[in-house]
Write a protein that holds these residues in place. Sequence first.
Motif, PDB file in Angstrom:
ATOM      1  N   ARG A   1       0.387 -10.812   6.158  1.00  0.00           N
ATOM      2  CA  ARG A   1       0.070  -9.643   5.334  1.00  0.00           C
ATOM      3  C   ARG A   1       0.628  -9.815   3.918  1.00  0.00           C
ATOM      4  NH1 ARG A   1       0.667  -7.652  10.457  1.00  0.00           N
ATOM      5  NH2 ARG A   1      -0.984  -6.243  11.125  1.00  0.00           N
TER       6      ARG A   1
ATOM      7  N   GLY B   1       0.424  -7.172   1.495  1.00  0.00           N
ATOM      8  CA  GLY B   1       0.504  -5.853   0.864  1.00  0.00           C
ATOM      9  C   GLY B   1      -0.804  -5.096   0.942  1.00  0.00           C
ATOM     10  N   LYS B   2      -0.897  -4.066   0.104  1.00  0.00           N
ATOM     11  CA  LYS B   2      -2.085  -3.210   0.061  1.00  0.00           C
ATOM     12  C   LYS B   2      -2.779  -3.404  -1.283  1.00  0.00           C
ATOM     13  CE  LYS B   2      -1.036  -0.650   3.772  1.00  0.00           C
ATOM     14  NZ  LYS B   2      -1.835  -0.324   4.883  1.00  0.00           N
ATOM     15  N   ASN B   3      -4.106  -3.426  -1.252  1.00  0.00           N
ATOM     16  CA  ASN B   3      -4.864  -3.526  -2.483  1.00  0.00           C
ATOM     17  C   ASN B   3      -4.519  -2.324  -3.357  1.00  0.00           C
ATOM     18  OD1 ASN B   3      -7.230  -3.038  -4.338  1.00  0.00           O
ATOM     19  ND2 ASN B   3      -7.842  -4.981  -3.413  1.00  0.00           N
TER      20      ASN B   3
ATOM     21  N   GLY C   1      -6.404   0.410  -1.495  1.00  0.00           N
ATOM     22  CA  GLY C   1      -5.427   0.726  -0.460  1.00  0.00           C
ATOM     23  C   GLY C   1      -5.583  -0.064   0.823  1.00  0.00           C
ATOM     24  N   GLU C   2      -6.644  -0.869   0.936  1.00  0.00           N
ATOM     25  CA  GLU C   2      -6.820  -1.654   2.157  1.00  0.00           C
ATOM     26  C   GLU C   2      -5.819  -2.804   2.184  1.00  0.00           C
ATOM     27  OE1 GLU C   2      -9.582  -3.239  -0.948  1.00  0.00           O
ATOM     28  OE2 GLU C   2      -9.321  -1.245  -0.116  1.00  0.00           O
ATOM     29  N   GLU C   3      -5.522  -3.251   3.389  1.00  0.00           N
ATOM     30  CA  GLU C   3      -4.555  -4.333   3.571  1.00  0.00           C
ATOM     31  C   GLU C   3      -5.113  -5.651   3.029  1.00  0.00           C
ATOM     32  OE1 GLU C   3      -0.941  -5.330   6.229  1.00  0.00           O
ATOM     33  OE2 GLU C   3      -2.361  -3.858   6.965  1.00  0.00           O
TER      34      GLU C   3
ATOM     35  N   ALA D   1      -2.209  -6.246  -5.761  1.00  0.00           N
ATOM     36  CA  ALA D   1      -1.720  -5.613  -4.542  1.00  0.00           C
ATOM     37  C   ALA D   1      -0.358  -4.978  -4.795  1.00  0.00           C
ATOM     38  CB  ALA D   1      -1.624  -6.647  -3.415  1.00  0.00           C
ATOM     39  N   THR D   2       0.056  -4.117  -3.878  1.00  0.00           N
ATOM     40  CA  THR D   2       1.381  -3.507  -3.957  1.00  0.00           C
ATOM     41  C   THR D   2       2.134  -3.737  -2.647  1.00  0.00           C
ATOM     42  OG1 THR D   2       0.536  -1.365  -3.200  1.00  0.00           O
ATOM     43  CG2 THR D   2       0.689  -1.695  -5.581  1.00  0.00           C
ATOM     44  N   ASP D   3       3.421  -3.832  -2.790  1.00  0.00           N
ATOM     45  CA  ASP D   3       4.361  -3.980  -1.673  1.00  0.00           C
ATOM     46  C   ASP D   3       5.398  -2.877  -1.871  1.00  0.00           C
ATOM     47  OD1 ASP D   3       6.129  -4.859   0.297  1.00  0.00           O
ATOM     48  OD2 ASP D   3       6.837  -6.575  -0.859  1.00  0.00           O
ATOM     49  N   LYS D   4       5.015  -1.653  -1.520  1.00  0.00           N
ATOM     50  CA  LYS D   4       5.844  -0.484  -1.835  1.00  0.00           C
ATOM     51  C   LYS D   4       7.243  -0.544  -1.239  1.00  0.00           C
ATOM     52  CE  LYS D   4       3.932   3.621  -2.243  1.00  0.00           C
ATOM     53  NZ  LYS D   4       3.156   4.833  -1.956  1.00  0.00           N
TER      54      LYS D   4
END
Length: 165
Positions: free
Chosen positions: A30, A32-34, A38-40, A111-114
């Motif tokens: 994985r 992160g999220k787009n 917001g999709e993986e 992408a984000t990795d919150k």
Amino acid sequence: MKRLLILPLILMVSGLCEAKLSVGDPAPFRLGKNAKGGEEVILQDYSGKITVVHFWATWCDYCFKSLPAMEYMQEQLGLANLQVVSIAVKDDPKTVNKITAELKEMSMVSATDKTGKVMEAFGDDYMPNVWIIGRDGKIAAQTQVKNDEDLKKAIKLVEAALRAK
């Protein structure tokens, strides 16, 4: 007696910490999220391509300088053989989208990795940094990007990975 119990406990806990990945290790699944949808973002979606994973943060000054270089790599080195995934760590997707919108028509994946868990899985907390994943899904190279010379080194590593069979 208590001291004798503390040492095994410390050793046990230290073994649970993530170790930095090395060349040849399988890359995390994985990414992160787009940031837009917001999709993986899943590594296997780019199988057969060299995947460049770029960790950055909105509070990191040099990260802003590395973003256009990542987009340059994506555009100049090719969509057919390369996918750049630029991952903002512990940042809000709205902030990330506002910043990346300045890159005009962006072809790399933002992408984000919150939570920071994706970056933890790679085992490196320095930003910005670049991980190059081979067509086989294994780590081919990694470099921290502290200055322009490091950025040039990252581009050369990507070019070498693209040339490799």
